[in-house]
Design a protein around this motif. Structure first.
Motif, PDB file in Angstrom:
ATOM      1  N   VAL A   5      -7.245 -16.174 -11.707  1.00 29.92           N
ATOM      2  CA  VAL A   5      -8.289 -16.218 -12.719  1.00 29.92           C
ATOM      3  C   VAL A   5      -9.640 -16.049 -12.035  1.00 29.92           C
ATOM      4  O   VAL A   5      -9.999 -16.835 -11.161  1.00 29.92           O
ATOM      5  CB  VAL A   5      -8.251 -17.544 -13.504  1.00 29.92           C
ATOM      6  N   GLU A   6     -10.377 -15.013 -12.433  1.00 29.12           N
ATOM      7  CA  GLU A   6     -11.661 -14.692 -11.819  1.00 29.12           C
ATOM      8  C   GLU A   6     -12.760 -14.851 -12.861  1.00 29.12           C
ATOM      9  O   GLU A   6     -12.928 -13.998 -13.740  1.00 29.12           O
ATOM     10  CB  GLU A   6     -11.639 -13.253 -11.296  1.00 29.12           C
ATOM     11  N   PRO A   7     -13.547 -15.936 -12.806  1.00 26.84           N
ATOM     12  CA  PRO A   7     -14.616 -16.152 -13.793  1.00 26.84           C
ATOM     13  C   PRO A   7     -15.623 -15.006 -13.794  1.00 26.84           C
ATOM     14  O   PRO A   7     -15.902 -14.399 -12.751  1.00 26.84           O
ATOM     15  CB  PRO A   7     -15.258 -17.461 -13.332  1.00 26.84           C
ATOM     16  N   ARG A  15     -11.453 -12.788 -15.933  1.00 23.30           N
ATOM     17  CA  ARG A  15     -10.412 -11.775 -15.784  1.00 23.30           C
ATOM     18  C   ARG A  15      -9.180 -12.443 -15.185  1.00 23.30           C
ATOM     19  O   ARG A  15      -9.289 -13.279 -14.284  1.00 23.30           O
ATOM     20  CB  ARG A  15     -10.888 -10.649 -14.876  1.00 23.30           C
ATOM     21  N   VAL A  16      -8.014 -12.064 -15.700  1.00 24.26           N
ATOM     22  CA  VAL A  16      -6.756 -12.627 -15.205  1.00 24.26           C
ATOM     23  C   VAL A  16      -5.927 -11.512 -14.585  1.00 24.26           C
ATOM     24  O   VAL A  16      -5.710 -10.466 -15.204  1.00 24.26           O
ATOM     25  CB  VAL A  16      -5.965 -13.312 -16.332  1.00 24.26           C
ATOM     26  N   ARG A  17      -5.484 -11.744 -13.374  1.00 22.28           N
ATOM     27  CA  ARG A  17      -4.611 -10.804 -12.676  1.00 22.28           C
ATOM     28  C   ARG A  17      -3.326 -11.526 -12.272  1.00 22.28           C
ATOM     29  O   ARG A  17      -3.226 -12.743 -12.315  1.00 22.28           O
ATOM     30  CB  ARG A  17      -5.299 -10.257 -11.426  1.00 22.28           C
ATOM     31  N   GLY A  18      -2.344 -10.731 -11.874  1.00 20.18           N
ATOM     32  CA  GLY A  18      -1.131 -11.304 -11.313  1.00 20.18           C
ATOM     33  C   GLY A  18      -0.068 -11.663 -12.318  1.00 20.18           C
ATOM     34  O   GLY A  18       0.844 -12.438 -11.994  1.00 20.18           O
ATOM     35  N   THR A  35      -4.436 -23.178 -20.387  1.00 27.31           N
ATOM     36  CA  THR A  35      -5.435 -23.979 -19.673  1.00 27.31           C
ATOM     37  C   THR A  35      -6.648 -23.130 -19.309  1.00 27.31           C
ATOM     38  O   THR A  35      -7.802 -23.548 -19.503  1.00 27.31           O
ATOM     39  CB  THR A  35      -4.824 -24.594 -18.407  1.00 27.31           C
ATOM     40  N   ALA A  36      -6.402 -21.923 -18.801  1.00 23.58           N
ATOM     41  CA  ALA A  36      -7.499 -21.022 -18.439  1.00 23.58           C
ATOM     42  C   ALA A  36      -8.265 -20.579 -19.677  1.00 23.58           C
ATOM     43  O   ALA A  36      -9.501 -20.454 -19.652  1.00 23.58           O
ATOM     44  CB  ALA A  36      -6.956 -19.809 -17.686  1.00 23.58           C
ATOM     45  N   TRP A  37      -7.559 -20.332 -20.758  1.00 22.38           N
ATOM     46  CA  TRP A  37      -8.177 -19.905 -22.018  1.00 22.38           C
ATOM     47  C   TRP A  37      -9.128 -20.968 -22.554  1.00 22.38           C
ATOM     48  O   TRP A  37     -10.261 -20.679 -22.933  1.00 22.38           O
ATOM     49  CB  TRP A  37      -7.072 -19.595 -23.016  1.00 22.38           C
TER      50      TRP A  37
END
Length: 284
Positions: A5-7, A15-18, A35-37
């Motif tokens: 997760v890259e703020p 942005r979410v990768r992986g 959780t990230a959302w």
């Protein structure tokens, strides 16, 4: 898979990768995504070239299930996916160019919205998001206390009634919008609401879907809402999302406003949209 997760470095968004969202989603990954959302309000999953409408539906179900889309016709063969579409030669006014939170005029407004990039222009068409938890937190305590006492009146009539902006006289639009008299219905919601999952207080929606304040004369209510809108959408609360091919974006309607932007004249733009139902429904 490892979730990265890259703020964005802006008021919200990451942005979410992986992760490949076309695959079967492990419940542990779904919990990480949620959780990230909740933390970042808006998530952009890049490089989802294998994602199709089936995968979009599976992801929506994993995030809480399908909500109601009262004024859109779905795409062919689907019940819960609508196309946010603008053809290259279209000249009708831009869709969703005013700040709003989706479907707040419903009795149970949706928790979130998903958009999957199908056809994006080489530039333009950014989506703006305004963090309403941050906007409320930045207000003086006295102003917060006053706004907590207010109940907002929400309606879709300015947009989706037969005489609304997307009503019977809205010609030449490629989107399958379905205006209806039911858009004149009014629902009351507290102007300031605790997020049902995090407890954080947020300003809920804005002028447009909010057409008045309970117990307040209309001129006074519109003046207050207009002033508040200027605050809600200040630059320090805004994240500008730049679309890329093969990208899925999910946002939290309980904590952000959003609006479309143009700047891609002569290019086609299509996004496939699903709505995530109210979290309270899931808990009931």
């Amino acid at each position: 898979m490892t979730l990265r997760v890259e703020p964005s470095g802006q008021a919200c968004g990451a942005r979410v990768r992986g992760i490949d969202l076309s695959a079967t989603l492990d419940p542990a990954f779904v919990a990480e995504i949620r959780t990230a959302w909740l933390k970042h309000r808006v998530l952009a999953f890049s490089e989802q070239s294998s994602m199709d409408d089936d995968a979009l539906e599976r992801f929506t179900l994993a995030m809480g299930g399908f909500g109601e889309d009262p004024f859109f016709d779905p795409i062919d063969g689907r019940q819960n996916i609508a196309a946010i579409l603008r053809e290259a030669d279209e000249t009708s006014p831009l869709f969703a160019e005013n700040w709003h939170s989706d479907w707040t005029f419903l009795e149970r407004p949706p928790a979130g919205t998903c958009l999957l990039a199908i056809d994006v222009p080489p530039s333009g068409g950014d989506t703006l998001f305004a963090n309403q938890i941050a906007a409320f937190a930045a207000l003086p305590d006295e102003r917060k206390a006053y706004l907590r006492t207010l109940t907002a009146l929400h309606s879709a009539k300015l947009a989706y009634a037969p005489d609304g902006a997307y009503g019977d006289d809205d010609a030449g639009r490629s989107m399958a919008i379905r205006p209806d008299e039911s858009a004149n219905k009014v629902e009351a919601h507290a102007l300031v609401q605790p997020h049902p999952e995090t407890g954080e207080e947020a300003l809920f929606s804005t002028l447009g879907y909010i057409i008045g304040i309970e117990g307040m004369e209309q001129p006074e209510a519109i003046a207050l809402l207009s002033e508040l809108t200027q605050w809600q959408t200040r630059d320090e609360f805004v994240y500008r999302h730049v679309w890329e091919p093969d990208m899925l974006v999910i946002w939290d309607n309980r904590s952000v406003l959003h609006k479309a932007t143009g700047g891609y004249e002569g290019h086609r733009r299509e996004l496939h949209r699903t709505t995530i139902k109210a979290w309270q429904d899931e808990a009931a």
